[in-house]
Design a protein around this motif. Structure first.
Motif, PDB file in Angstrom:
ATOM      1  N   THR A  87     -17.382  -7.913   1.812  1.00 47.80           N
ATOM      2  CA  THR A  87     -16.902  -9.268   1.505  1.00 47.80           C
ATOM      3  C   THR A  87     -16.059  -9.317   0.240  1.00 47.80           C
ATOM      4  OG1 THR A  87     -18.941  -9.825   0.288  1.00 47.80           O
ATOM      5  CG2 THR A  87     -18.899 -10.306   2.647  1.00 47.80           C
ATOM      6  N   PHE A  88     -16.129  -8.254  -0.577  1.00 43.56           N
ATOM      7  CA  PHE A  88     -15.285  -8.209  -1.771  1.00 43.56           C
ATOM      8  C   PHE A  88     -13.811  -8.027  -1.410  1.00 43.56           C
ATOM      9  CE2 PHE A  88     -19.426  -7.145  -3.546  1.00 43.56           C
ATOM     10  CZ  PHE A  88     -19.438  -7.871  -4.736  1.00 43.56           C
ATOM     11  N   LEU A  89     -13.527  -7.695  -0.147  1.00 44.59           N
ATOM     12  CA  LEU A  89     -12.150  -7.460   0.278  1.00 44.59           C
ATOM     13  C   LEU A  89     -11.401  -8.745   0.616  1.00 44.59           C
ATOM     14  CD1 LEU A  89     -12.775  -4.427   2.692  1.00 44.59           C
ATOM     15  CD2 LEU A  89     -12.006  -4.340   0.303  1.00 44.59           C
ATOM     16  N   ILE A  90     -12.118  -9.861   0.762  1.00 46.33           N
ATOM     17  CA  ILE A  90     -11.476 -11.086   1.250  1.00 46.33           C
ATOM     18  C   ILE A  90     -11.716 -12.249   0.290  1.00 46.33           C
ATOM     19  CG2 ILE A  90     -11.532 -10.463   3.686  1.00 46.33           C
ATOM     20  CD1 ILE A  90     -14.093 -12.081   3.956  1.00 46.33           C
ATOM     21  N   LEU A 315     -25.261  -7.282  15.719  1.00 51.84           N
ATOM     22  CA  LEU A 315     -25.480  -7.750  14.350  1.00 51.84           C
ATOM     23  C   LEU A 315     -24.285  -7.462  13.446  1.00 51.84           C
ATOM     24  CD1 LEU A 315     -29.184  -6.621  13.754  1.00 51.84           C
ATOM     25  CD2 LEU A 315     -28.363  -8.925  14.243  1.00 51.84           C
ATOM     26  N   PHE A 316     -23.701  -6.285  13.603  1.00 51.46           N
ATOM     27  CA  PHE A 316     -22.613  -5.878  12.709  1.00 51.46           C
ATOM     28  C   PHE A 316     -21.264  -6.500  13.076  1.00 51.46           C
ATOM     29  CE2 PHE A 316     -25.407  -2.255  11.601  1.00 51.46           C
ATOM     30  CZ  PHE A 316     -25.256  -2.269  10.223  1.00 51.46           C
ATOM     31  N   HIS A 317     -21.004  -6.685  14.364  1.00 47.68           N
ATOM     32  CA  HIS A 317     -19.633  -6.930  14.784  1.00 47.68           C
ATOM     33  C   HIS A 317     -19.043  -8.220  14.237  1.00 47.68           C
ATOM     34  CE1 HIS A 317     -20.948  -9.954  17.727  1.00 47.68           C
ATOM     35  NE2 HIS A 317     -19.683 -10.249  17.880  1.00 47.68           N
ATOM     36  N   TRP A 318     -19.820  -9.307  14.234  1.00 49.51           N
ATOM     37  CA  TRP A 318     -19.216 -10.592  13.864  1.00 49.51           C
ATOM     38  C   TRP A 318     -18.770 -10.648  12.405  1.00 49.51           C
ATOM     39  CZ3 TRP A 318     -16.515 -14.397  15.447  1.00 49.51           C
ATOM     40  CH2 TRP A 318     -16.384 -15.555  14.685  1.00 49.51           C
ATOM     41  N   PRO A 319     -19.642 -10.365  11.416  1.00 48.85           N
ATOM     42  CA  PRO A 319     -19.167 -10.428  10.035  1.00 48.85           C
ATOM     43  C   PRO A 319     -18.041  -9.433   9.743  1.00 48.85           C
ATOM     44  CG  PRO A 319     -21.356  -9.446  10.142  1.00 48.85           C
ATOM     45  CD  PRO A 319     -21.066 -10.017  11.485  1.00 48.85           C
ATOM     46  N   LEU A 320     -18.132  -8.230  10.326  1.00 48.64           N
ATOM     47  CA  LEU A 320     -17.056  -7.260  10.104  1.00 48.64           C
ATOM     48  C   LEU A 320     -15.742  -7.752  10.696  1.00 48.64           C
ATOM     49  CD1 LEU A 320     -18.827  -3.819  10.754  1.00 48.64           C
ATOM     50  CD2 LEU A 320     -18.194  -4.858   8.554  1.00 48.64           C
ATOM     51  N   TYR A 321     -15.808  -8.374  11.876  1.00 50.11           N
ATOM     52  CA  TYR A 321     -14.586  -8.882  12.500  1.00 50.11           C
ATOM     53  C   TYR A 321     -13.977 -10.018  11.681  1.00 50.11           C
ATOM     54  CZ  TYR A 321     -11.527 -11.323  15.746  1.00 50.11           C
ATOM     55  OH  TYR A 321     -10.442 -11.946  16.318  1.00 50.11           O
ATOM     56  N   VAL A 322     -14.805 -10.925  11.185  1.00 55.52           N
ATOM     57  CA  VAL A 322     -14.304 -12.023  10.355  1.00 55.52           C
ATOM     58  C   VAL A 322     -13.579 -11.455   9.134  1.00 55.52           C
ATOM     59  CG1 VAL A 322     -14.970 -13.956   8.868  1.00 55.52           C
ATOM     60  CG2 VAL A 322     -16.024 -13.699  11.112  1.00 55.52           C
ATOM     61  N   ILE A 323     -14.159 -10.437   8.532  1.00 61.60           N
ATOM     62  CA  ILE A 323     -13.564  -9.822   7.336  1.00 61.60           C
ATOM     63  C   ILE A 323     -12.256  -9.114   7.677  1.00 61.60           C
ATOM     64  CG2 ILE A 323     -13.878  -8.021   5.596  1.00 61.60           C
ATOM     65  CD1 ILE A 323     -16.915  -8.724   5.709  1.00 61.60           C
ATOM     66  N   PHE A 324     -12.289  -8.237   8.680  1.00 61.66           N
ATOM     67  CA  PHE A 324     -11.110  -7.439   8.993  1.00 61.66           C
ATOM     68  C   PHE A 324      -9.971  -8.278   9.583  1.00 61.66           C
ATOM     69  CE2 PHE A 324     -14.256  -3.765   9.622  1.00 61.66           C
ATOM     70  CZ  PHE A 324     -14.151  -3.421   8.288  1.00 61.66           C
ATOM     71  N   SER A 325     -10.305  -9.378  10.251  1.00 63.06           N
ATOM     72  CA  SER A 325      -9.258 -10.224  10.837  1.00 63.06           C
ATOM     73  C   SER A 325      -8.431 -10.937   9.769  1.00 63.06           C
ATOM     74  CB  SER A 325      -9.874 -11.258  11.792  1.00 63.06           C
ATOM     75  OG  SER A 325     -10.746 -12.131  11.097  1.00 63.06           O
ATOM     76  N   GLN A 326      -8.952 -10.962   8.541  1.00 59.20           N
ATOM     77  CA  GLN A 326      -8.179 -11.535   7.432  1.00 59.20           C
ATOM     78  C   GLN A 326      -7.260 -10.501   6.787  1.00 59.20           C
ATOM     79  OE1 GLN A 326      -8.717 -14.807   7.328  1.00 59.20           O
ATOM     80  NE2 GLN A 326     -10.269 -14.317   8.886  1.00 59.20           N
ATOM     81  N   LEU A 327      -7.456  -9.239   7.139  1.00 55.90           N
ATOM     82  CA  LEU A 327      -6.734  -8.162   6.473  1.00 55.90           C
ATOM     83  C   LEU A 327      -5.702  -7.461   7.346  1.00 55.90           C
ATOM     84  CD1 LEU A 327      -9.853  -6.491   4.771  1.00 55.90           C
ATOM     85  CD2 LEU A 327      -8.277  -8.162   3.753  1.00 55.90           C
ATOM     86  N   MET A 328      -5.785  -7.685   8.669  1.00 54.96           N
ATOM     87  CA  MET A 328      -4.901  -6.955   9.577  1.00 54.96           C
ATOM     88  C   MET A 328      -4.715  -7.733  10.865  1.00 54.96           C
ATOM     89  SD  MET A 328      -7.730  -3.993  10.436  1.00 54.96           S
ATOM     90  CE  MET A 328      -8.094  -3.804   8.701  1.00 54.96           C
ATOM     91  N   LYS A 329      -3.905  -7.197  11.765  1.00 50.81           N
ATOM     92  CA  LYS A 329      -3.680  -7.833  13.056  1.00 50.81           C
ATOM     93  C   LYS A 329      -4.971  -7.876  13.861  1.00 50.81           C
ATOM     94  CE  LYS A 329       1.182  -6.438  13.359  1.00 50.81           C
ATOM     95  NZ  LYS A 329       2.203  -5.674  14.137  1.00 50.81           N
ATOM     96  N   GLU A 571       1.453 -19.288   8.621  1.00 54.83           N
ATOM     97  CA  GLU A 571       0.837 -18.857   7.373  1.00 54.83           C
ATOM     98  C   GLU A 571      -0.050 -19.946   6.761  1.00 54.83           C
ATOM     99  OE1 GLU A 571       4.579 -21.021   6.452  1.00 54.83           O
ATOM    100  OE2 GLU A 571       4.011 -19.413   7.844  1.00 54.83           O
ATOM    101  N   VAL A 572       0.217 -21.191   7.121  1.00 53.50           N
ATOM    102  CA  VAL A 572      -0.575 -22.303   6.607  1.00 53.50           C
ATOM    103  C   VAL A 572      -2.017 -22.216   7.099  1.00 53.50           C
ATOM    104  CG1 VAL A 572      -0.858 -24.824   6.694  1.00 53.50           C
ATOM    105  CG2 VAL A 572       1.401 -23.835   6.326  1.00 53.50           C
ATOM    106  N   PHE A 573      -2.214 -21.588   8.263  1.00 54.88           N
ATOM    107  CA  PHE A 573      -3.535 -21.546   8.885  1.00 54.88           C
ATOM    108  C   PHE A 573      -4.207 -20.176   8.750  1.00 54.88           C
ATOM    109  CE2 PHE A 573      -0.929 -24.692  11.004  1.00 54.88           C
ATOM    110  CZ  PHE A 573      -1.758 -25.808  11.011  1.00 54.88           C
ATOM    111  N   ALA A 574      -3.629 -19.301   7.943  1.00 57.70           N
ATOM    112  CA  ALA A 574      -4.214 -17.964   7.769  1.00 57.70           C
ATOM    113  C   ALA A 574      -5.631 -18.072   7.216  1.00 57.70           C
ATOM    114  CB  ALA A 574      -3.338 -17.135   6.828  1.00 57.70           C
ATOM    115  N   GLY A 575      -6.573 -17.435   7.910  1.00 58.32           N
ATOM    116  CA  GLY A 575      -7.948 -17.447   7.448  1.00 58.32           C
ATOM    117  C   GLY A 575      -8.720 -18.706   7.771  1.00 58.32           C
ATOM    118  N   THR A 576      -8.169 -19.567   8.640  1.00 62.36           N
ATOM    119  CA  THR A 576      -8.863 -20.798   9.020  1.00 62.36           C
ATOM    120  C   THR A 576      -9.201 -20.757  10.499  1.00 62.36           C
ATOM    121  OG1 THR A 576      -6.915 -22.091   9.701  1.00 62.36           O
ATOM    122  CG2 THR A 576      -7.389 -21.965   7.336  1.00 62.36           C
ATOM    123  N   ASP A 577      -9.667 -21.880  11.011  1.00 59.51           N
ATOM    124  CA  ASP A 577     -10.010 -21.959  12.427  1.00 59.51           C
ATOM    125  C   ASP A 577      -8.796 -22.233  13.299  1.00 59.51           C
ATOM    126  OD1 ASP A 577      -9.486 -24.519  11.635  1.00 59.51           O
ATOM    127  OD2 ASP A 577     -11.314 -25.405  12.468  1.00 59.51           O
TER     128      ASP A 577
END
Length: 609
Positions: A87-90, A315-329, A571-577
């Motif tokens: 989580t320190f990455l985002i 257990l792992f997939h959801w939080p990791l996906y939320v994190i990585f989806s903010q950093l890459m395609k 870009e206005v919606f980056a990291g949102t729903d």
């Protein structure tokens, strides 16, 4: 006794859930994968209970709870500790109230935590990193209740003769499962009335426990070691090819449901999830029969491996996906999430969980003992716990968007008081014989949570505006607001309707009521809704198409093209729903610009005659 091909049930549920989370706009009904897991858990647990009773003529409740604890809690704790450093990455927004999320997850109350905080399964605003643990809460609640029920049924059935005890135990469990499944389903069915967001009944343990009890029923019908005589007779007439065909048909039908169902469809909760659970149960029976028909065939090791790690991968997939989806395609995030989830899950299942349970670890055919690993394990756990504590301490209590909504709600309440004062004054003037029929000049904006999030900025940048916005507002509620203001002579000359993201099935009827019942002398502006995830067959998309055709029929209507402008500025919606813009100033500016452009276009039109 391990049943071959049960692994395919777990893998089917996992694939449905993963693809739904990774590609939500494509596999819109993949959330039924959770119900596949629920049904399988109900089957397996009940079948093992039958086996235990058949073997010992009793059911040990404490031992049952102990097994469930070691299977569920250690992987959950491990996943939290290993995920938090990422989580320190985002942006810190994604750790909002992370302490509350972790406490809810470990306390198996995430489902009610999300209900209390207005959470949505299809994540509104900034998604919670541990929202997916809602299913663990429902599962744990099921284990607690079902364990107690089975314990008392077992005590009662022990009084019968040895010959009748097991059949009576099995039949009583089956009848109880049917009753509880029916009660839970009916509660979900009745609970849909008046809802636009079904997350509340989806999360609740009382309304979403019926898949477990459907599985329980199949567990009494099929079983593992102690099978009913009737089931044994039936399986004699079903060869492996029929069993494979049955499983394939069920898997294909589940895939069909995952492509056709949508979370916001009321039909999902009035039968869709129940059908998915029954199909999963039939698929389980097919696998059970196939096991008996393939005594000389071993289950492929890779299938067994994926089944073993499936729970931890979930257990792992959801939080990791939320994190990585903010950093890459998205496809890169999905791929990296899958790889790391499998690696971490294998580490958890084959190494860490046995160590926690005090067992020897068998890794690559070598046996590792607990003593040499104790210091390494304890030190790593301490470091991860400290990191988690730091993130909990530094996490914001509210996201920027939530803060904006909260502040905007306060301002709106103040404005409503002022409007009420104006209404009372207008009524008083009317009684004194003064004319109050003239329409007030200015702009009335009626909107939903998107409008509420930028309300303060709009009030300062849209001249002479009166803004009434509220989260989850639908077109029928906007109509009620408009009519109330109209009756009180508080509806201003230009009326802007910023509604549509939360579109019910009768969106066209409600939209035309606004057009029809707006009094003469007004101009009407529809602001088209925007949702980056919306497909062309979504209600909000269909509403946009209809709204854009209105100016051709009505000369007092103008369109503010929010969907077009927002789509040109992702870009206005980056990291949102994909609906709200997270309190960004750039989003506020863009939203206000679209409204003001709509007002300029409205100057060229006539008022309603």
């Amino acid at each position: 006794m391990r049943i071959k091909w049960f692994s395919l049930i777990r893998i089917t549920g996992l694939i449905l859930v993963l693809t739904y989370h990774f590609f939500q706009t494509k596999l819109t009904g993949g959330f039924i994968g959770v119900d596949v897991f629920f049904t399988f858990s109900g089957f397996l647990i009940t079948a093992l209970m039958v086996d235990e009773f058949g073997r010992s003529n009793r059911f040990e409740l404490i031992s049952f709870y102990r097994r469930r604890f070691y299977r569920i809690v250690p992987p959950l704790l491990i996943s939290i500790l290993l995920v938090i450093p990422f989580t320190f990455l985002i942006n810190r927004q994604f750790t909002t109230n992370i302490g509350g999320q972790i406490v809810a997850a470990l306390g198996f109350t995430t489902n009610y935590f999300e209900i209390a905080n207005g959470g949505s399964y299809e994540s509104k605003f900034v998604p919670h990193l541990f929202v997916h643990t809602w299913s663990l809460a429902v599962e744990m609640h099921f284990y607690i209740i079902w364990g107690i029920i089975v314990f008392f049924i077992a005590k009662t059935c022990r009084r019968f003769s040895t010959k009748r005890a097991l059949p009576n135990f099995r039949i009583t469990l089956g009848i109880t499962a049917v009753v509880l499944a029916a009660l839970s389903f009916l509660m979900m069915d009745f609970g849909t009335k008046g809802l636009t967001d079904f997350s509340k009944i989806y999360f609740s343990s009382t309304t979403h426990s019926f898949p477990f009890f459907v599985g329980c029923l199949f567990g009494t019908m099929g079983g593992i070691k102690y099978q009913p005589t009737l089931f044994k007779k039936i399986t004699r007439y079903i060869n492996r090819y029929l069993a494979i065909s049955l499983m394939t048909i069920c898997a294909l039908y589940l895939l069909y449901l995952s492509y056709t169902l949508k979370f916001d469809q009321v039909q999902v909760y009035q039968g869709g999830l129940l059908i998915a659970s029954i199909i999963a149960g039939v698929m389980i029976i097919g696998a059970r029969i196939l096991h008996d028909q393939t005594t000389n065939i071993a289950e492929p090791r890779w299938i067994t491996f994926l089944a073993d790690v499936s729970y931890s991968v979930y257990l792992f997939h959801w939080p990791l996906y939320v994190i990585f989806s903010q950093l890459m395609k998205n496809w890169q995030a999905a791929l990296l999430t899958t790889i790391l989830s499998i690696i971490f899950s294998a580490l958890s299942y084959y190494v860490l969980e046995p160590l926690i349970a005090g067992k020897n670890v068998h890794l690559f055919y070598d046996s590792l003992r607990w003593s040499p690993l104790r210091l390494l394990f304890a030190g790593s756990t301490l470091i991860l716990a400290v990191v988690t504590g730091v993130q909990i301490k530094n996490a914001p209590k509210l996201t920027t968007l939530e803060q904006n909504l909260w502040v905007s709600g306060i301002y709106q309440s103040v404005d409503k008081i002022d409007n009420l004062h104006g209404q009372i004054l207008a009524d008083s003037q009317s009684k004194d014989g003064q004319n109050v029929s003239d329409i007030p000049k200015g702009v009335t904006i009626i909107g939903d949570s998107v409008t509420l999030g930028t309300r303060q900025y709009l009030s300062e940048h849209v001249a002479n505006s009166d803004i009434d916005a509220e989260g989850e507002r639908t077109m029928d509620k906007a109509y009620d607001i408009m009519m109330s203001k109209q009756r009180s002579n508080l509806l201003r000359k230009e009326v802007i309707i910023c509604i549509g993201t939360n579109s019910l099935d009768d969106y066209e009827l409600q939209m035309m009521k606004i057009v029809k019942d707006l009094n003469p002398g007004h101009k009407l502006i529809f602001m088209t809704p925007y949702n980056s995830k919306a497909e062309s067959d979504w209600n909000s998309s269909k509403l946009t198409v209809l709204e854009k055709k209105l100016p051709e029929k009505f000369n007092f209507i103008t369109i503010a093209n929010w969907d077009q402008v927002a789509g040109q500025n992702p870009e206005v919606f980056a990291g949102t729903d994909g609906v709200h813009f997270g309190g960004r100033l750039s989003g506020d500016e863009l939203y206000a610009k679209v409204i003001n452009t709509g007002l300029l276009d409205a100057k060229k039109t006539e008022v309603k005659k």
